[in-house]
Design a protein around this motif. Sequence first.
Motif, PDB file in Angstrom:
ATOM      1  N   ILE A 183       0.885  -1.070   0.027  1.00  0.00           N
ATOM      2  CA  ILE A 183      -0.270   0.206   0.524  1.00  0.00           C
ATOM      3  C   ILE A 183       0.880   1.253   0.417  1.00  0.00           C
ATOM      4  CG2 ILE A 183      -1.887   1.157   1.068  1.00  0.00           C
ATOM      5  CD1 ILE A 183      -2.974  -1.528   1.695  1.00  0.00           C
ATOM      6  N   PRO A 184       2.153   1.909   0.952  1.00  0.00           N
ATOM      7  CA  PRO A 184       2.808   2.808   0.935  1.00  0.00           C
ATOM      8  C   PRO A 184       3.002   3.572  -0.873  1.00  0.00           C
ATOM      9  CG  PRO A 184       2.750   1.528   2.753  1.00  0.00           C
ATOM     10  CD  PRO A 184       2.862   0.405   1.561  1.00  0.00           C
ATOM     11  N   ALA A 185       3.692   1.604  -1.590  1.00  0.00           N
ATOM     12  CA  ALA A 185       4.093   2.079  -3.022  1.00  0.00           C
ATOM     13  C   ALA A 185       2.947   2.831  -3.921  1.00  0.00           C
ATOM     14  CB  ALA A 185       4.800   1.290  -3.196  1.00  0.00           C
ATOM     15  N   LEU A 186       2.008   1.482  -3.624  1.00  0.00           N
ATOM     16  CA  LEU A 186       0.714   1.565  -4.430  1.00  0.00           C
ATOM     17  C   LEU A 186       0.024   3.925  -4.402  1.00  0.00           C
ATOM     18  CD1 LEU A 186      -0.619   0.922  -6.757  1.00  0.00           C
ATOM     19  CD2 LEU A 186      -2.238   0.058  -4.624  1.00  0.00           C
ATOM     20  N   ALA A 187      -0.100   3.570  -2.781  1.00  0.00           N
ATOM     21  CA  ALA A 187      -0.409   5.186  -2.740  1.00  0.00           C
ATOM     22  C   ALA A 187       1.007   6.490  -3.220  1.00  0.00           C
ATOM     23  CB  ALA A 187      -0.433   5.443  -0.901  1.00  0.00           C
ATOM     24  N   TYR A 188       2.263   5.986  -2.990  1.00  0.00           N
ATOM     25  CA  TYR A 188       2.945   7.089  -3.763  1.00  0.00           C
ATOM     26  C   TYR A 188       2.450   7.141  -5.155  1.00  0.00           C
ATOM     27  CZ  TYR A 188       7.354   8.845  -4.594  1.00  0.00           C
ATOM     28  OH  TYR A 188       8.577  10.401  -5.139  1.00  0.00           O
ATOM     29  N   SER A 189       2.875   6.595  -5.803  1.00  0.00           N
ATOM     30  CA  SER A 189       2.734   6.469  -6.626  1.00  0.00           C
ATOM     31  C   SER A 189       1.102   7.124  -7.358  1.00  0.00           C
ATOM     32  CB  SER A 189       2.057   4.664  -7.559  1.00  0.00           C
ATOM     33  OG  SER A 189       1.028   4.169  -7.226  1.00  0.00           O
ATOM     34  N   PHE A 190       0.219   7.582  -6.792  1.00  0.00           N
ATOM     35  CA  PHE A 190      -0.990   7.989  -7.124  1.00  0.00           C
ATOM     36  C   PHE A 190      -0.527   9.326  -6.235  1.00  0.00           C
ATOM     37  CE2 PHE A 190      -3.352   4.050  -6.908  1.00  0.00           C
ATOM     38  CZ  PHE A 190      -3.576   3.888  -8.639  1.00  0.00           C
ATOM     39  N   SER A 191       0.450   9.606  -5.548  1.00  0.00           N
ATOM     40  CA  SER A 191       0.364  10.426  -5.043  1.00  0.00           C
ATOM     41  C   SER A 191       1.285  11.950  -6.011  1.00  0.00           C
ATOM     42  CB  SER A 191       1.191  11.030  -3.490  1.00  0.00           C
ATOM     43  OG  SER A 191       1.934  11.611  -3.634  1.00  0.00           O
ATOM     44  N   GLY A 192       1.040  13.101  -5.581  1.00  0.00           N
ATOM     45  CA  GLY A 192       0.541  14.146  -6.386  1.00  0.00           C
ATOM     46  C   GLY A 192       1.972  15.705  -5.539  1.00  0.00           C
ATOM     47  N   GLY A 226       5.426  -5.679  -8.354  1.00  0.00           N
ATOM     48  CA  GLY A 226       4.051  -4.888  -8.705  1.00  0.00           C
ATOM     49  C   GLY A 226       4.123  -3.806  -9.449  1.00  0.00           C
ATOM     50  N   PHE A 227       5.800  -3.159  -9.022  1.00  0.00           N
ATOM     51  CA  PHE A 227       5.587  -1.637  -9.207  1.00  0.00           C
ATOM     52  C   PHE A 227       6.594  -1.271 -10.616  1.00  0.00           C
ATOM     53  CE2 PHE A 227       4.005  -1.750  -5.210  1.00  0.00           C
ATOM     54  CZ  PHE A 227       2.895  -0.077  -5.382  1.00  0.00           C
ATOM     55  N   SER A 228       7.496  -2.138 -11.383  1.00  0.00           N
ATOM     56  CA  SER A 228       8.301  -2.508 -12.097  1.00  0.00           C
ATOM     57  C   SER A 228       8.459  -3.739 -12.762  1.00  0.00           C
ATOM     58  CB  SER A 228       9.742  -2.243 -11.507  1.00  0.00           C
ATOM     59  OG  SER A 228      10.625  -2.469 -11.522  1.00  0.00           O
ATOM     60  N   ILE A 229       8.855  -3.452 -14.156  1.00  0.00           N
ATOM     61  CA  ILE A 229       9.602  -4.701 -14.847  1.00  0.00           C
ATOM     62  C   ILE A 229      10.827  -5.058 -15.225  1.00  0.00           C
ATOM     63  CG2 ILE A 229       7.358  -4.719 -15.947  1.00  0.00           C
ATOM     64  CD1 ILE A 229       8.391  -4.145 -18.812  1.00  0.00           C
ATOM     65  N   ALA A 230      11.520  -3.590 -13.550  1.00  0.00           N
ATOM     66  CA  ALA A 230      12.817  -3.825 -14.355  1.00  0.00           C
ATOM     67  C   ALA A 230      13.554  -4.719 -14.021  1.00  0.00           C
ATOM     68  CB  ALA A 230      13.811  -2.297 -13.592  1.00  0.00           C
ATOM     69  N   PRO A 231      13.523  -5.184 -12.881  1.00  0.00           N
ATOM     70  CA  PRO A 231      14.301  -6.876 -12.614  1.00  0.00           C
ATOM     71  C   PRO A 231      14.000  -8.010 -13.545  1.00  0.00           C
ATOM     72  CG  PRO A 231      12.707  -6.365 -10.537  1.00  0.00           C
ATOM     73  CD  PRO A 231      12.644  -5.534 -11.964  1.00  0.00           C
ATOM     74  N   LEU A 232      13.282  -8.555 -14.712  1.00  0.00           N
ATOM     75  CA  LEU A 232      13.279  -8.633 -15.882  1.00  0.00           C
ATOM     76  C   LEU A 232      14.151  -8.061 -17.127  1.00  0.00           C
ATOM     77  CD1 LEU A 232       9.611  -9.766 -17.182  1.00  0.00           C
ATOM     78  CD2 LEU A 232      11.212 -10.768 -16.587  1.00  0.00           C
ATOM     79  N   GLN A 233      14.190  -7.108 -17.059  1.00  0.00           N
ATOM     80  CA  GLN A 233      15.225  -5.994 -18.155  1.00  0.00           C
ATOM     81  C   GLN A 233      16.402  -6.625 -17.452  1.00  0.00           C
ATOM     82  OE1 GLN A 233      13.349  -2.003 -17.965  1.00  0.00           O
ATOM     83  NE2 GLN A 233      11.683  -2.572 -19.359  1.00  0.00           N
ATOM     84  N   TYR A 234      16.533  -6.109 -16.703  1.00  0.00           N
ATOM     85  CA  TYR A 234      17.919  -6.179 -15.882  1.00  0.00           C
ATOM     86  C   TYR A 234      18.644  -7.785 -15.835  1.00  0.00           C
ATOM     87  CZ  TYR A 234      18.178  -1.592 -13.317  1.00  0.00           C
ATOM     88  OH  TYR A 234      17.825  -0.759 -12.776  1.00  0.00           O
ATOM     89  N   PHE A 235      17.589  -8.730 -16.002  1.00  0.00           N
ATOM     90  CA  PHE A 235      17.131  -9.701 -16.043  1.00  0.00           C
ATOM     91  C   PHE A 235      18.621 -10.814 -17.434  1.00  0.00           C
ATOM     92  CE2 PHE A 235      17.238 -15.003 -16.753  1.00  0.00           C
ATOM     93  CZ  PHE A 235      17.836 -15.378 -15.885  1.00  0.00           C
TER      94      PHE A 235
END
Length: 317
Positions: A183-192, A226-235
């Motif tokens: 939740i803290p990360a999800l909320a952050y992504s909606f915050s202005g 849940g918040f990025s596909i970066a791990p896939l790209q790094y991989f």
Amino acid sequence: MSAPPTVAVSIVIPVYNEELNLPTLFARLYPVLDALGRRYEIIFTNDGSADRSFALLQAQHAARPDVTRVIDFNSNYGQHMAIMAAFERVRGDVIVTLDADLQNPPEEIPKLLEKIDAGFDYVGGYRLNRQDSFFRKYASRLINLVREKTTSIEMTDQGCMLRAYGRPIIDAIVRSGAINTFIPALAYSFSGNPTEVGVKHEERHAGVSNYSFYSLIRLNFDLITGFSIAPLQYFTMFAMACCVGSGLFVLVLAIRRAFFDYTAAEGLFTLFGVLFFLMSVALLGIGLIGEYVGRTYQVVRARQRYHVRETLETKPA
Ligand code: UDP
Ligand code: MG
């Protein structure tokens, strides 16, 4: 969709086997809120506790029916689902989340509300002098670092649940229908307009943490995948580098074998080494892809995320 705001502040507290903490929590929390001079409500979600927590919550609801609401899950769905269920039902303009074990002192709530009044729509707490085990502290520092590198979420202390949110953020979270969420990360992504404040941190009042090593790993997987596909790209990038590197290595071995006449066994074990390394890279990759596929499956399946057995509440006037 949650109800339109009818109170100023909603306090959301997940409860899982907290019978030893609830009496002290009640004794400290209600006076702080009564002193605010604002209309408030407290929503407790009983996350399938096996102890007397629900009975204590029932008694508290009977004692303060005006401001107390209780959601009772039929079984344990985890802290973040417990908070989600409350978010779907909040009536407040400002929402504050907090742990039931008194690690987040209720006396710090006014500090967060001040920031909201100052115009911020998301106030994250970070723990001053964190009171957790050595292992938890360092593990979470490491995870913070990974999160910073893989997502665009900036948080000093992702593990601190003492946070305040403006109503539009909560509505956005509810609408997102997120599963496996942090939740803290999800909320952050909606915050202005987010900000942070330092809050005191106390030792768990009683009992032990409900998080095992395993559930912490799961939670952090949720956070990162849940918040990025970066791990896939790094991989993928790492796998490419391995391919080039091992390709060159094989070439060198072949040339040496062909032109410098070494015995056949030489280099064989190096090749084994390379092979095993590449195999483990491949396995790791399959696991990583599996994580994403599994999460996609859960969303696609769209099964009800939790089951509420009962709610104790008084209809708003
Ligand atoms: N919690 C919950 N469901 C769970 C685990 C925890 O509702 O499956 C609640 C717990 O009652 C507490 C908060 O989430 O209010 C934080 O849990 P805990 O103190 O065990 O976590 P820690 O402080 O060790 O991160
Ligand atoms: Mg705790």
